[in-house]
Each structure stands twice: as C-alpha cells, then as structure tokens.
Design a protein around this motif. Structure first.
Motif, mmCIF file in Angstrom:
data_model
loop_
_atom_site.group_PDB
_atom_site.id
_atom_site.type_symbol
_atom_site.label_atom_id
_atom_site.label_comp_id
_atom_site.label_asym_id
_atom_site.label_seq_id
_atom_site.Cartn_x
_atom_site.Cartn_y
_atom_site.Cartn_z
ATOM 1 N N GLY A 1 74.151 30.401 -36.521
ATOM 2 C CA GLY A 1 74.609 31.762 -36.271
ATOM 3 C C GLY A 1 73.703 32.551 -35.348
ATOM 4 N N LEU A 2 73.041 31.865 -34.415
ATOM 5 C CA LEU A 2 72.143 32.541 -33.480
ATOM 6 C C LEU A 2 72.937 33.250 -32.388
ATOM 7 C CD1 LEU A 2 69.403 29.786 -33.111
ATOM 8 C CD2 LEU A 2 69.265 31.895 -34.434
ATOM 9 N N PRO A 3 72.375 34.312 -31.819
ATOM 10 C CA PRO A 3 73.116 35.112 -30.823
ATOM 11 C C PRO A 3 73.102 34.469 -29.437
ATOM 12 C CG PRO A 3 70.952 36.066 -31.145
ATOM 13 C CD PRO A 3 71.061 34.926 -32.131
ATOM 14 N N ILE A 4 73.573 33.209 -29.351
ATOM 15 C CA ILE A 4 73.569 32.553 -28.046
ATOM 16 C C ILE A 4 74.621 33.173 -27.118
ATOM 17 C CG2 ILE A 4 72.600 30.383 -28.862
ATOM 18 C CD1 ILE A 4 75.407 29.257 -29.020
ATOM 19 N N ASP A 5 75.630 33.837 -27.675
ATOM 20 C CA ASP A 5 76.574 34.622 -26.892
ATOM 21 C C ASP A 5 76.279 36.085 -27.171
ATOM 22 O OD1 ASP A 5 78.628 35.960 -25.693
ATOM 23 O OD2 ASP A 5 80.243 34.887 -26.719
ATOM 24 N N ALA A 6 75.664 36.741 -26.192
ATOM 25 C CA ALA A 6 75.250 38.131 -26.415
ATOM 26 C C ALA A 6 75.937 39.084 -25.454
ATOM 27 C CB ALA A 6 73.731 38.256 -26.300
ATOM 28 N N GLY A 7 77.140 38.729 -25.020
ATOM 29 C CA GLY A 7 77.882 39.645 -24.173
ATOM 30 C C GLY A 7 77.480 39.566 -22.724
ATOM 31 N N LEU A 8 77.366 40.717 -22.077
ATOM 32 C CA LEU A 8 77.113 40.797 -20.649
ATOM 33 C C LEU A 8 75.732 41.370 -20.371
ATOM 34 C CD1 LEU A 8 80.557 42.291 -19.547
ATOM 35 C CD2 LEU A 8 79.841 39.895 -19.461
ATOM 36 N N PRO A 9 75.163 41.062 -19.187
ATOM 37 C CA PRO A 9 73.871 41.661 -18.827
ATOM 38 C C PRO A 9 73.944 43.183 -18.907
ATOM 39 C CG PRO A 9 74.465 39.934 -17.277
ATOM 40 C CD PRO A 9 75.658 40.134 -18.162
ATOM 41 N N LEU B 1 63.487 14.222 -17.198
ATOM 42 C CA LEU B 1 63.836 15.590 -17.576
ATOM 43 C C LEU B 1 65.021 16.075 -16.758
ATOM 44 C CD1 LEU B 1 63.265 18.200 -19.120
ATOM 45 C CD2 LEU B 1 61.611 18.809 -17.338
ATOM 46 N N TYR B 2 65.028 15.792 -15.455
ATOM 47 C CA TYR B 2 66.144 16.245 -14.632
ATOM 48 C C TYR B 2 67.447 15.572 -15.064
ATOM 49 C CZ TYR B 2 69.074 17.511 -10.746
ATOM 50 O OH TYR B 2 70.117 18.017 -10.007
ATOM 51 N N LEU B 3 67.411 14.276 -15.308
ATOM 52 C CA LEU B 3 68.628 13.558 -15.683
ATOM 53 C C LEU B 3 69.205 14.050 -17.004
ATOM 54 C CD1 LEU B 3 68.263 9.740 -14.892
ATOM 55 C CD2 LEU B 3 70.087 11.271 -14.150
ATOM 56 N N TRP B 4 68.343 14.304 -17.975
ATOM 57 C CA TRP B 4 68.785 14.520 -19.346
ATOM 58 C C TRP B 4 68.822 15.974 -19.774
ATOM 59 C CZ3 TRP B 4 70.561 10.490 -22.312
ATOM 60 C CH2 TRP B 4 70.321 9.202 -21.811
ATOM 61 N N HIS B 5 68.341 16.914 -18.965
ATOM 62 C CA HIS B 5 68.222 18.284 -19.459
ATOM 63 C C HIS B 5 69.577 18.925 -19.735
ATOM 64 C CE1 HIS B 5 68.988 19.380 -15.222
ATOM 65 N NE2 HIS B 5 69.294 20.587 -15.662
ATOM 66 N N LYS B 6 70.610 18.555 -18.947
ATOM 67 C CA LYS B 6 71.919 19.158 -19.195
ATOM 68 C C LYS B 6 72.510 18.686 -20.525
ATOM 69 C CE LYS B 6 74.104 21.395 -16.821
ATOM 70 N NZ LYS B 6 74.251 22.871 -16.806
ATOM 71 N N LEU B 7 72.202 17.456 -20.907
ATOM 72 C CA LEU B 7 72.721 16.941 -22.170
ATOM 73 C C LEU B 7 72.193 17.745 -23.353
ATOM 74 C CD1 LEU B 7 74.489 14.697 -23.404
ATOM 75 C CD2 LEU B 7 72.422 13.308 -23.614
ATOM 76 N N ALA B 8 71.002 18.336 -23.215
ATOM 77 C CA ALA B 8 70.431 19.126 -24.307
ATOM 78 C C ALA B 8 71.283 20.333 -24.648
ATOM 79 C CB ALA B 8 69.011 19.569 -23.940
ATOM 80 N N GLU B 9 72.121 20.785 -23.709
ATOM 81 C CA GLU B 9 72.973 21.941 -23.978
ATOM 82 C C GLU B 9 74.005 21.644 -25.067
ATOM 83 O OE1 GLU B 9 72.854 24.013 -19.527
ATOM 84 O OE2 GLU B 9 74.681 23.016 -20.234
ATOM 85 N N LEU B 10 74.393 20.394 -25.191
ATOM 86 C CA LEU B 10 75.406 20.025 -26.176
ATOM 87 C C LEU B 10 74.902 20.217 -27.602
ATOM 88 C CD1 LEU B 10 78.335 18.883 -26.060
ATOM 89 C CD2 LEU B 10 77.339 16.606 -26.294
ATOM 90 N N PRO B 11 73.789 19.586 -27.999
ATOM 91 C CA PRO B 11 73.289 19.850 -29.350
ATOM 92 C C PRO B 11 72.764 21.273 -29.527
ATOM 93 C CG PRO B 11 71.744 18.462 -28.147
ATOM 94 C CD PRO B 11 72.985 18.545 -27.320
ATOM 95 N N ALA B 12 72.302 21.897 -28.422
ATOM 96 C CA ALA B 12 71.851 23.296 -28.527
ATOM 97 C C ALA B 12 73.005 24.201 -28.924
ATOM 98 C CB ALA B 12 71.233 23.747 -27.213
ATOM 99 N N ALA B 13 74.178 23.982 -28.343
ATOM 100 C CA ALA B 13 75.349 24.776 -28.699
ATOM 101 C C ALA B 13 75.769 24.517 -30.141
ATOM 102 C CB ALA B 13 76.506 24.449 -27.751
ATOM 103 N N TRP B 14 75.734 23.255 -30.553
ATOM 104 C CA TRP B 14 76.095 22.910 -31.935
ATOM 105 C C TRP B 14 75.156 23.581 -32.929
ATOM 106 C CZ3 TRP B 14 73.422 20.370 -35.823
ATOM 107 C CH2 TRP B 14 74.184 19.984 -36.935
ATOM 108 N N LEU B 15 73.847 23.517 -32.652
ATOM 109 C CA LEU B 15 72.870 24.116 -33.563
ATOM 110 C C LEU B 15 72.988 25.635 -33.558
ATOM 111 C CD1 LEU B 15 70.543 23.439 -35.481
ATOM 112 C CD2 LEU B 15 68.976 23.610 -33.525
ATOM 113 N N GLY B 16 73.245 26.210 -32.383
ATOM 114 C CA GLY B 16 73.411 27.660 -32.322
ATOM 115 C C GLY B 16 74.589 28.133 -33.147
ATOM 116 N N GLU B 17 75.686 27.360 -33.118
ATOM 117 C CA GLU B 17 76.840 27.672 -33.958
ATOM 118 C C GLU B 17 76.459 27.642 -35.431
ATOM 119 O OE1 GLU B 17 80.786 26.016 -31.574
ATOM 120 O OE2 GLU B 17 80.008 24.958 -33.311
ATOM 121 N N ARG B 18 75.839 26.546 -35.844
ATOM 122 C CA ARG B 18 75.548 26.351 -37.266
ATOM 123 C C ARG B 18 74.576 27.384 -37.807
ATOM 124 N NH1 ARG B 18 79.133 23.824 -36.012
ATOM 125 N NH2 ARG B 18 79.804 21.742 -36.677
#
Length: 448
Positions: free
Chosen positions: A341-349, A322-339
């Motif tokens: 249209g999820l609010p993965i970019d929601a501005g500032l706190p 999990l430690y080795l591979w968890h950062k790689l999950a961000e790549l497909p997560a960003a791709w899926l979020g784009e496709r």
C-alpha cells in the motif's frame, strides 16, 4: 564482466595500475544516471489499490523535458567508451582482424542478453498460465532499452574506421560528421529559403525522417569520434571544456529557437530528438564533453586514493548486467508496492506527496534489483569461459545478423511475442560468434 568479477572475488586488482579511473568513473556514472532516469520516468498508476497502467513522466509534466538534457547521457557513454578503447583497439584489430575483434565485442553482449531474454520468456509463459496481470502492463517497457545494444554494436563495429578517420583528419573528422548530420536534417526539413532554415527545428519535427534515418548512424558516431580525439590529446583542459560548454549552450538555444523539441528522448509525446537523432541532440553532446574537460581537475582530486577507483571498478563490472536487468526490477517493485500500500502513484507533479511517491518507487526498484543482480553475477561466474575458435567470416556474419534481428524483434515486439521470437535468434548468434568468432570473454572485458 566475468573476468573483472573473478578478479574482485579472488581479492585481486580490478584494474591495472596504469588504468585511468576518470573515464571509468564517467562511464559508470553515465550508466547509473540512465538506470535512475528510467525508473524516475516510469509512473505507476493505481486503481482501487491495483496497478492499472504505467505512464511516462513527460506525459504528466512538461517541465521534465528540460531534465532530459541532464539524464540523456548516452552521448557521454559513447564518448568515454571510445576514449577508453582507443589505445587497445588498433593493436587487437591488428592481431585478430576487424571481424574477429567485433565478434568478441558482440559475443560479450549476446551471451548475457540470451539470459535476459530467457527469463522474459519464462515470465511470459508463467503469465499465460496464471493470467498474470502485471507483465502485460510492463510488456514493452522490459525490452525498449535494448535499442542501446543495437546502437553500441554498430558504432563499435566502426571504431577501427573512426580511429583511421582521426589519424587522417583529426578534429576535421568530427566537423565532417557534424556537416553530414546537419545536411540530413536540412534535407528532411526540405529547406528552400532562409525563412525555412530559421524554422529548421519545427520543419524537422513535422516531417517524416526519410533520408534522415541515416543520422541513426552519423549522430552516434559523433561522440565516438570526439572521444578518440580527446584521448589522443587533440583538445584538453578546462579552457577547452568551457569553450565546449559555451558551444553547447549556444547550440541548444538556437535549436530551441528554431523549433526542435525540448526533450532529448525518443517518445512521441515529447516530440522526438532520438528517432532519428537530430542536431538538437548534438548540442547535448557538446555540453557533456565540455563538462568532462571543465571538471576534470576537480574530479581527479576526488578520485585520488585507492578506494574510489576500486568502487568504480566494481560499478564498471556490474554496468552491463545492471543496464540489462534494471527494467525488470520494476515488475516486482510494482507488485510489492501494491501489497504494501505504498504511495507509488502520487498523482501529478506539484500535488502533495508526488515526490514522496517517486522516492518510494525508486527505493522499491533498488530493493528489487539487488537480488536480481546478485543472481545474475553468480550465474555468469559459473558459466564456462569462451575458447578461441576458427575465424570464419560466414559464421561471424550469420551471428551478427541473428543478433541484430533478435534485438530488433525484442525491441519492437516487447516480451510477447518479441522476446519469444528473439530468444532463438540471439542464441544462434551467441553460438555462431562463440564457435567461429574467437575468444570474447576476458579480451572483450579488458578492452572495454
């Protein structure tokens, strides 16, 4: 990991009846906090519905600096790992010798790292061929967490020495390391008066590390030494925990008053208490060790029974993958979020929907990491076991040097060219340690 997962798959016990579930729960929990902390800290930034860059949470929200006191749990992991390993290390070192024992530990990290780097290289080649956009945005992020493996390899190499230090000086060994770490910070700050000492943190933050780079070793040996002392009963119980919590709170208050950065991470935008570690980070160690003792009775009551230890054992077996591979999950997560249209970019706190965006991002990362872990575990279970080899110091030295060099290159160089250059080095390390360093598979898993 292989030995533990095979026992689980076959329905056998994941650990011996004598194994203490509390340290295992602490170590598994620390890794989960690190993983979630990394995901939370990554802020995808979209432009016209497409990922344009990634930002660190600390760059967008100053208040997140205090939260790093909770999520910077690497001292806790080192503390608990030393306690878990202390009983068996002396026996194994006595049988195999310190070099062969360390080779087993190093190989247990090198082999899965080869797989991870190989996948990164394949992704880099695919990105070059197809003009991939996302990989470049996550390039450095996919290897930055390898620093932890470098640190772990080093402190574990010195674990037999730490055990001898405890036998000879007890808690005096902990105090000695604290004095050395403090002296290095004082030398870095060029303190020449009481006024300089009162502003120690500010002066440390403003000056290049110089000789204080030695704290990359000294400060990380501190939680290891403290964990050994805890395991051997040199301090114990809630009263000692409360005392350590008070020490940690006072330590951090003084550190902040003297001007040390608030954030306990190694990013320049928040100051730097990690590269190299400073006395401020030692305050977090006291807090974490204190919490371990103060909440031990409650935690043990919650762990009573059969189900919690079994769940903890599974998490422990999956911890390093999990430690080795968890950062790689961000790549497909960003791709899926784009496709989607999820609010993965929601501005500032503080802006509407920011935390909803954080929840969506974490959910996507969890969704993407699950199949990755399943594939990795399946692959590891199909790999051949390591077999004993002849003990040759030259091969262990070559393997160790290649492993350190490969991890360092990947850490600094990112996926391209870092991982591409690092892969052959770590492959050589794995071959040398496996062929000449002795058995690493089951022995290393059990020792951990």
């Amino acid at each position: 990991m292989r030995a533990k997962m095979e026992r689980f798959r076959q329905g056998g016990p994941m650990s011996t009846p004598q194994r203490d579930p509390y340290p295992d729960a602490l170590r598994a929990g620390a890794l989960l906090v690190v993983v979630l902390g990394h995901w939370i800290a990554t802020l995808p930034r979209l432009r016209d519905g497409r990922l344009a860059q990634t930002e660190h949470l600390l760059a967008a929200w100053d208040g997140a600096a205090v939260l790093t006191w909770l999520v910077q749990v690497v001292p806790l992991f080192v503390f608990v790992s030393a306690a878990v390993s202390a009983e068996g290390v002396a026996r194994r070192v006595g049988v195999a010798g310190p070099a062969r024992w360390w080779a087993a530990r190093a190989l247990a990290l090198a082999r899965p790292t080869v797989t991870y780097l190989a996948v990164l290289v394949l992704l880099a080649v695919a990105a070059l061929a197809s003009g991939g956009r996302l990989l470049g945005l996550f390039d450095q992020s996919l290897t930055v967490h390898l620093w932890f493996l470098l640190m772990l390899l080093t402190v574990q190499a010195l674990l037999p020495w730490s055990l001898r230090m405890d036998e000879r000086w007890g808690l005096g060994a902990v105090a000695g390391l604290v004095v050395v770490a403090a002296a290095l910070d004082v030398l870095r700050a060029d303190v020449s008066s009481a006024r300089d000492l009162a502003a120690l943190g500010s002066r440390v933050a403003q000056r290049p590390p110089g000789i204080a780079w030695l704290n990359m070793l000294v400060v990380w040996l501190l939680p290891q030494q403290l964990g050994i002392a805890w395991k051997r009963g040199r301090f114990r119980g809630p009263p000692a925990g409360v005392a350590l919590l008070a020490l940690g709170a006072a330590w951090l208050a003084l550190a902040m008053a003297s001007g040390y950065p608030v954030a306990m991470v190694g990013v320049a935008l928040a100051g730097n208490n990690m590269l190299p570690p400073t006395l401020a980070l030692v305050g977090v160690m006291w807090l974490q060790a204190g919490a371990v003792l103060a909440f031990e009775p409650l935690a043990r009551r919650m762990l009573a029974g059969r189900a919690p230890p079994r769940a903890i054992a599974v998490l422990g077996a999956l911890g390093m993958p999990l430690y080795l591979w968890h950062k790689l999950a961000e790549l497909p997560a960003a791709w899926l979020g784009e496709r989607m249209g999820l609010p993965i970019d929601a501005g500032l706190p503080g802006e509407p929907g920011f935390w909803l965006g954080r929840v969506c991002w974490i959910a996507l990362c969890l969704l993407m990491v699950a199949p990755v872990l399943a594939a990795v575990v399946r692959f590891e279970l199909r790999r051949e076991r390591d077999v004993p080899g002849t003990t040759r110091g030259r091969s262990i030295a070559i393997g160790g040097a290649c492993l350190y060099a490969g991890l360092a290159v990947a850490l600094v160089g990112g996926v391209w060219p870092g991982a591409v250059v690092a892969l052959p080095a770590v492959m050589i390390a794995s071959w040398q340690l496996r062929a000449r360093g002795g058995r690493a598979g089951q022995e290393s898993d059990d020792a951990n």
